[in-house]
Write an enzyme that holds these catalytic residues in place. Structure first.
Site, PDB file in Angstrom:
ATOM      1  N   ASP A 127       0.802  -1.225   0.000  1.00  0.00           N
ATOM      2  CA  ASP A 127       0.000   0.000   0.000  1.00  0.00           C
ATOM      3  C   ASP A 127       0.833   1.273   0.000  1.00  0.00           C
ATOM      4  OD1 ASP A 127      -2.218  -1.649   0.106  1.00  0.00           O
ATOM      5  OD2 ASP A 127      -2.272  -1.620   2.299  1.00  0.00           O
ATOM      6  N   LYS A 139       1.785   2.048  -5.132  1.00  0.00           N
ATOM      7  CA  LYS A 139       2.372   1.474  -6.359  1.00  0.00           C
ATOM      8  C   LYS A 139       1.510   1.767  -7.580  1.00  0.00           C
ATOM      9  CE  LYS A 139       2.264  -2.575  -4.388  1.00  0.00           C
ATOM     10  NZ  LYS A 139       1.968  -2.158  -3.000  1.00  0.00           N
ATOM     11  N   GLY A 166      -4.702  -4.213  -3.747  1.00  0.00           N
ATOM     12  CA  GLY A 166      -5.651  -3.139  -4.062  1.00  0.00           C
ATOM     13  C   GLY A 166      -4.828  -1.941  -4.464  1.00  0.00           C
ATOM     14  N   GLN A 172       1.894  -6.106  -3.181  1.00  0.00           N
ATOM     15  CA  GLN A 172       2.374  -6.201  -1.794  1.00  0.00           C
ATOM     16  C   GLN A 172       3.693  -5.429  -1.635  1.00  0.00           C
ATOM     17  OE1 GLN A 172       1.192  -9.595  -3.222  1.00  0.00           O
ATOM     18  NE2 GLN A 172      -0.684  -8.548  -2.694  1.00  0.00           N
TER      19      GLN A 172
HETATM   20  P1  GDP Z   1      -0.813   0.355  -3.593  1.00  0.00           P
HETATM   21  O1  GDP Z   1      -1.470  -0.898  -3.129  1.00  0.00           O
HETATM   22  O2  GDP Z   1       0.658   0.353  -3.345  1.00  0.00           O
HETATM   23  O3  GDP Z   1      -1.125   0.687  -5.028  1.00  0.00           O
HETATM   24  O4  GDP Z   1      -1.412   1.539  -2.707  1.00  0.00           O
HETATM   25  P2  GDP Z   1      -2.957   1.729  -2.271  1.00  0.00           P
HETATM   26  O5  GDP Z   1      -3.751   2.172  -3.431  1.00  0.00           O
HETATM   27  O6  GDP Z   1      -3.440   0.538  -1.514  1.00  0.00           O
HETATM   28  O7  GDP Z   1      -2.822   2.869  -1.178  1.00  0.00           O
HETATM   29  C1  GDP Z   1      -2.208   4.087  -1.457  1.00  0.00           C
HETATM   30  C2  GDP Z   1      -3.219   5.212  -1.117  1.00  0.00           C
HETATM   31  O8  GDP Z   1      -2.543   6.441  -1.063  1.00  0.00           O
HETATM   32  C3  GDP Z   1      -4.269   5.379  -2.210  1.00  0.00           C
HETATM   33  O9  GDP Z   1      -5.458   5.800  -1.598  1.00  0.00           O
HETATM   34  C4  GDP Z   1      -3.683   6.466  -3.085  1.00  0.00           C
HETATM   35  O10 GDP Z   1      -4.692   7.193  -3.784  1.00  0.00           O
HETATM   36  C5  GDP Z   1      -3.016   7.342  -2.054  1.00  0.00           C
HETATM   37  N1  GDP Z   1      -1.814   8.061  -2.511  1.00  0.00           N
HETATM   38  C6  GDP Z   1      -0.802   7.621  -3.295  1.00  0.00           C
HETATM   39  N2  GDP Z   1       0.185   8.551  -3.364  1.00  0.00           N
HETATM   40  C7  GDP Z   1      -0.228   9.597  -2.613  1.00  0.00           C
HETATM   41  C8  GDP Z   1       0.375  10.842  -2.251  1.00  0.00           C
HETATM   42  O11 GDP Z   1       1.491  11.183  -2.637  1.00  0.00           O
HETATM   43  N3  GDP Z   1      -0.366  11.665  -1.433  1.00  0.00           N
HETATM   44  C9  GDP Z   1      -1.605  11.319  -0.968  1.00  0.00           C
HETATM   45  N4  GDP Z   1      -2.234  12.178  -0.162  1.00  0.00           N
HETATM   46  N5  GDP Z   1      -2.178  10.157  -1.275  1.00  0.00           N
HETATM   47  C10 GDP Z   1      -1.494   9.301  -2.071  1.00  0.00           C
HETATM   48  P1  IMO Z   2      -1.020  -4.178  -2.252  1.00  0.00           P
HETATM   49  O1  IMO Z   2      -0.566  -4.760  -3.551  1.00  0.00           O
HETATM   50  C1  IMO Z   2      -0.962  -4.554   2.101  1.00  0.00           C
HETATM   51  C2  IMO Z   2      -1.100  -8.599   3.730  1.00  0.00           C
HETATM   52  C3  IMO Z   2      -2.334  -9.035   4.509  1.00  0.00           C
HETATM   53  C4  IMO Z   2      -1.714 -10.010   5.487  1.00  0.00           C
HETATM   54  C5  IMO Z   2      -0.638 -10.697   4.647  1.00  0.00           C
HETATM   55  C6  IMO Z   2      -1.059 -12.021   4.046  1.00  0.00           C
HETATM   56  O2  IMO Z   2      -2.288  -3.415  -2.320  1.00  0.00           O
HETATM   57  O3  IMO Z   2       0.094  -3.422  -1.593  1.00  0.00           O
HETATM   58  P2  IMO Z   2      -2.637 -12.677   2.000  1.00  0.00           P
HETATM   59  O4  IMO Z   2      -4.114 -12.414   1.797  1.00  0.00           O
HETATM   60  O5  IMO Z   2      -1.771 -12.107   0.952  1.00  0.00           O
HETATM   61  O6  IMO Z   2      -2.356 -14.111   2.294  1.00  0.00           O
HETATM   62  O7  IMO Z   2      -2.311 -11.894   3.388  1.00  0.00           O
HETATM   63  O8  IMO Z   2      -0.315  -9.793   3.605  1.00  0.00           O
HETATM   64  N1  IMO Z   2      -1.359  -8.094   2.371  1.00  0.00           N
HETATM   65  C7  IMO Z   2      -1.263  -6.804   2.025  1.00  0.00           C
HETATM   66  N2  IMO Z   2      -1.009  -5.720   2.772  1.00  0.00           N
HETATM   67  N3  IMO Z   2      -1.135  -4.424   0.767  1.00  0.00           N
HETATM   68  C8  IMO Z   2      -1.360  -5.513   0.009  1.00  0.00           C
HETATM   69  O9  IMO Z   2      -1.380  -5.465  -1.346  1.00  0.00           O
HETATM   70  C9  IMO Z   2      -1.485  -6.771   0.631  1.00  0.00           C
HETATM   71  N4  IMO Z   2      -1.730  -8.027   0.185  1.00  0.00           N
HETATM   72  C10 IMO Z   2      -1.639  -8.821   1.262  1.00  0.00           C
HETATM   73  O10 IMO Z   2      -2.940  -7.940   5.141  1.00  0.00           O
HETATM   74  O11 IMO Z   2      -1.066  -9.297   6.512  1.00  0.00           O
HETATM   75 MG    MG Z   3      -2.960  -1.536  -1.827  1.00  0.00          MG
END
Ligand code: GDP
Ligand code: IMO
Ligand code: MG
Length: 422
Positions: free
Chosen positions: A14, A17, A41, A221
């Site tokens: 998260d 990416k 996600g 991840q």
């Molecule tokens: P990912 O799984 O690595 O693609 O990240 P996620 O989408 O799960 O979570 C990142 C969150 O941070 C999302 O809600 C993005 O819209 C938000 N985000 C990403 N970069 C920035 C940033 O530079 N500033 C802010 N405020 N939000 C960001």
């Molecule tokens: P993105 O790509 C954050 C975490 C789960 C749990 C562990 C194992 O959005 O960064 P799983 O369901 O994969 O067997 O769960 O890994 N986890 C993540 N945490 N971002 C993710 O994906 C994750 N995908 C799995 O919360 O701790």
């Molecule tokens: Mg994510």
């Protein structure tokens, strides 16, 4: 020569990416996910509209890109079809022609989801998985009981798989009998997906070896969730590190031309497991509230803490990042003091500077911090490093020095154009 870029999460997932994958892949010919499944996600904004991608890689910069899922990915067919349908409705119907799924990827079946839920619910120390069936699907892959995507698409092969599983496990046999409708629906989804199946690895290898095309490989991840190098057992079940991309596709890893690591200017984690720089007090809560730290897949509140330079040095050594994309610096505006973990204190009081991926050690590590003065200014409109408040510049330089990384871009908002060039 082909350009092969790999982008991975440098923390516990998260990191943002999706946003960078979408931005940096804008002139790529192929954007491919190389591991994980719909546990991911990835949030992006297209024309101001928020989209969360779980399986399809974030490559919407041009309309000709192939969006591929490679052999190392686990696929949930019904969810994939829903995702592609949503994208084709919201973006363009052409999307359905661009998606390609490796016939060598493995399929997440209802059985795997059932097992994931059951083991989480009955465990005394649950991992806190996303309950999407990821672990059990990879488990069956290594046990040589997995269902490959090409088998799933063919009624004859999938029947053979069901029979093999029935013989291997009475529990499976009973589950299969009890849930006939669920299985029917699961197999039905295959009718939509045959058109997507292909020999993704051969196509990518050809491009890498014999063209000058651009290939963008998107990880899911993060490094600290890697099954080999993460905080085991609180990890996901795949290789999340940059080298995992070469394994998943099968090509000479020396042909990777650029490795990006994505990190937040602080750090978060969802699910269980040790987290030395976690802030369980007011500041941690404030990071979560300001940063809107809720999981994009499960909606769970993310645990929050301070940037961990010990963990980042470890991630840098493992991956060899050419550059770091540091997101969410905007969230830190208004904090009086910022902290960076520079070392840990172990149970005996000894100061250690290396990250330990031995869970039993890491649990008792206490983060040691260096403190930095914060800044008040809103930085959302800043475009160049020199325009950032001086204290923000000092903070970024400290991250670079303490973690031995180079920050190339700083994220200051959720849209793909919200960044500061360093
Ligand atoms: P990912 O799984 O690595 O693609 O990240 P996620 O989408 O799960 O979570 C990142 C969150 O941070 C999302 O809600 C993005 O819209 C938000 N985000 C990403 N970069 C920035 C940033 O530079 N500033 C802010 N405020 N939000 C960001
Ligand atoms: P993105 O790509 C954050 C975490 C789960 C749990 C562990 C194992 O959005 O960064 P799983 O369901 O994969 O067997 O769960 O890994 N986890 C993540 N945490 N971002 C993710 O994906 C994750 N995908 C799995 O919360 O701790
Ligand atoms: Mg994510």
């Amino acid at each position: 020569m082909a350009e092969v870029s790999v982008l991975v999460g440098a923390q516990w997932g998260d990191e943002g990416k999706g946003k960078w994958s979408d931005h940096l892949s804008r002139d790529a010919n192929v954007v491919a996910r190389f591991q994980g499944g719909n546990n991911a996600g990835h949030t992006i904004y297209v024309d101001g509209e928020k989209l969360v991608l779980h399986q399809v890689p974030c490559g919407f910069g041009n309309n000709d890109q192939i969006l591929a899922l490679t052999a190392g990915v686990v696929v949930n067919p019904g969810e994939l079809w829903k995702e592609v349908s949503l994208l084709s409705e919201r973006l363009s119907p052409e999307i359905t022609k661009r998606v390609m799924v490796s016939w060598n990827s493995f399929v997440i079946t209802p059985w795997h989801i059932h097992l994931d839920k059951k083991s989480e619910e009955s465990s005394l120390n649950p991992i806190g998985t996303t309950k999407r069936g990821i672990g059990p699907t990879y488990q069956d892959r290594v046990s040589r009981l997995g269902l490959k995507f090409y088998e799933y698409l063919n009624p004859k092969y999938r029947e053979a798989w069901v029979n093999k599983m029935r013989r291997a496990s009475d529990e499976f046999a009973a589950y299969f009998e009890r849930n006939k409708e669920v299985w029917e629906e699961f197999f039905c989804a295959s009718s939509h997906l045959s058109a997507f199946a292909g020999n993704v690895e051969t196509l990518l290898r050809e491009m890498i070896l014999r063209t000058n095309k651009k290939i963008f490989l998107e990880g899911a991840q993060g490094v600290l969730l890697d099954v080999n190098h993460g905080t085991y057992p609180y990890v996901t079940s795949s290789s999340t590190i940059a080298a995992g991309a070469a394994c998943s596709i099968g090509f000479d890893p020396r042909l990777i031309t650029k490795i990006y690591g994505v990190a937040k200017a602080y750090i978060t984690r969802v699910g269980g497991g040790s987290f030395p720089s976690e802030d369980l007090g007011e500041e941690g809560k404030l990071l979560g509230d300001k940063g809107q730290e809720y999981g994009a897949t499960t909606g769970r509140r993310r645990r929050c803490g301070w940037f961990d330079a010990v963990a980042m040095r470890y991630a840098q050594d493992i991956n060899g990042f050419d550059s770091i994309l540091l997101n969410k610096l905007d969230i830190l505006s208004g904090f009086k003091t910022l902290k960076i973990a520079t070392a840990y204190k172990d149970q005996s009081g000894k100061i250690v500077k290396e990250f330990s991926n031995r869970f039993h050690d890491l649990t008792f590590m206490e983060a040691q911090y260096e403190e930095f003065e914060g800044w008040e200014e809103n930085i959302s409109n800043v475009k160049r490093f020199a325009e950032l408040p001086e204290k923000a510049q000092t903070y970024i330089k400290a991250i670079e020095e303490l973690s031995s990384v180079r920050v190339e871009y700083i994220g200051n908002g959720p849209n793909k154009n919200d960044f500061v060039t360093c």
